[in-house]
Design an enzyme around this catalytic site. Sequence first.
Site, mmCIF file in Angstrom:
data_model
loop_
_atom_site.group_PDB
_atom_site.id
_atom_site.type_symbol
_atom_site.label_atom_id
_atom_site.label_comp_id
_atom_site.label_asym_id
_atom_site.label_seq_id
_atom_site.Cartn_x
_atom_site.Cartn_y
_atom_site.Cartn_z
ATOM 1 C CG HIS A 292 23.521 10.430 -32.626
ATOM 2 N ND1 HIS A 292 23.775 11.740 -32.295
ATOM 3 C CD2 HIS A 292 24.073 10.236 -33.858
ATOM 4 C CE1 HIS A 292 24.454 12.322 -33.284
ATOM 5 N NE2 HIS A 292 24.645 11.440 -34.238
ATOM 6 C CG ASP B 248 24.954 11.875 -28.416
ATOM 7 O OD1 ASP B 248 24.353 11.240 -29.314
ATOM 8 O OD2 ASP B 248 26.164 11.702 -28.183
ATOM 9 C CD GLU C 240 27.322 8.874 -33.304
ATOM 10 O OE1 GLU C 240 27.923 8.420 -34.288
ATOM 11 O OE2 GLU C 240 27.346 10.084 -32.979
ATOM 12 C CD GLU C 241 28.204 13.176 -32.346
ATOM 13 O OE1 GLU C 241 29.349 12.749 -32.616
ATOM 14 O OE2 GLU C 241 27.433 13.650 -33.187
#
Length: 353
Positions: free
Chosen positions: A70, A72, A126-127
Site C-alpha cells: 500500500h 498510504d 489500506e490504513e
Amino acid sequence: MTALNPAADLVDLTRALVDTPSESGDEADLADAVESALRACPHLRVQRIGSSVVARTDSGRAERVIIGGHLDTVPTAGNLPSRLDGELLYGLGACDMKGGLAVALRLAATLTAPVRDVTYVFYECEEVSGDRNGLNRIAAECPDLLKADLAILMEPSGASVEAGCQGVLNADITVRGERAHTARSWMGVNAAHRAAAVLQRLDDHTAERILIDGLEYREGLNAVAVRAGIADNVVPDTCVITVNLRFAPSRSAEQAETYLRGLFREYEIEVTEVVPGALPGLGQGPVASLVEALGATPRPKLGWTDVARFAALGTPALNYGPGDPALAHTAGEYVSIGQLRECEARLQAWLSG
C-alpha cells in the site's frame, strides 16, 4: 511531481518514497511518481486505477505471482523528512511500508525476464476503513488483475514469513439501567456501575491459542472504549462497551460472532464490523515453494492484513517484507538497511530462478 528512479540504490529509493507524503486519501502524488517510473520500463504493462498502480509482466510463464503493497501511511508524527542513522532509516512509513514498496519497485524495474510472471500492485487507502481500500476497487473494476497463483504482501515482517492473519470483530455491548437525578440516585439504576460485570468478565477471560499448520495464533478480546452519561447530574441509563476480538483464521466470521455472543448471552450486542482472517496455507504448493526458497521459518501473523482479501479471491498469500511490525504507526518507526537488502536479494533470486 516527485521523480523516482527505481533502478537507484535501494536506500536512496526508500528515502525518496518516505519523503513523498502519502497520508491515506492523499496518495495521488506518490501514485503519479510510481506510475511515471514504471511506464518507463518497456517490459511492463501499466494500468492506473484511482490512486493505485498495477504493473505486469506478460511473458506467458506457467506461474503468476502478485507482489503488492500500500502507498498510504498514517498521519505524520513529526517524523518527516527521513533520516539515516547508521544501518537504520527513520521516517514516516519507513517500516509500514515504504521499505517494502522500495523493494517491489526495484524488482519491477530490474527484473526484465523473471521465470514467473509478476503483477506488481501499489494501492491506496489500506490504513483506513476497508471500503476505501484500493484492492476493493481493483477487484471490482479489473478483477483479472488480481488473479495469480500466489500473492506476496510486502508488509513489515522482519524479513521473515508471516503466514495467514487473524480475523477482526468489533462490537458494542450495551448495558441498561434507569435514569435519575444524581441528587436522588437511589431512584435510578446506574448502567455504568452495572457495566463493571462486563469489564470484569473481559478481564477474567482467557484468550484461546489455536494451532494451525504448526503456527500458534493467539486470540485477544479487549474493551477498547466505554461510553456512558449525558450530564454530570444524571444517573446514566445506558453504558456501551466497545470490544475488539482478534480471532484465529480457523474461525469463520459467523463462528467468531457466535463465540462472542456466547460469552455475553444476557446483554445486547451489536456487531459493527467483522472481517475474516486467512489460513496460513503452508501446505499449498506455491506458498511452500516460496517459504523453502526464502529459507525463513514461518510465523503466524498476529494482526490483519490484506492477505485475507487475496484469500477471499482464492489466491494463497503471505506477508514478507522488511521492518519490525511492532514499529508500525509509531513516531520512531524505522527500517533496517540490512533487511531491505535481504528481502530484495531473496525475492530477486526466487523470481530469477
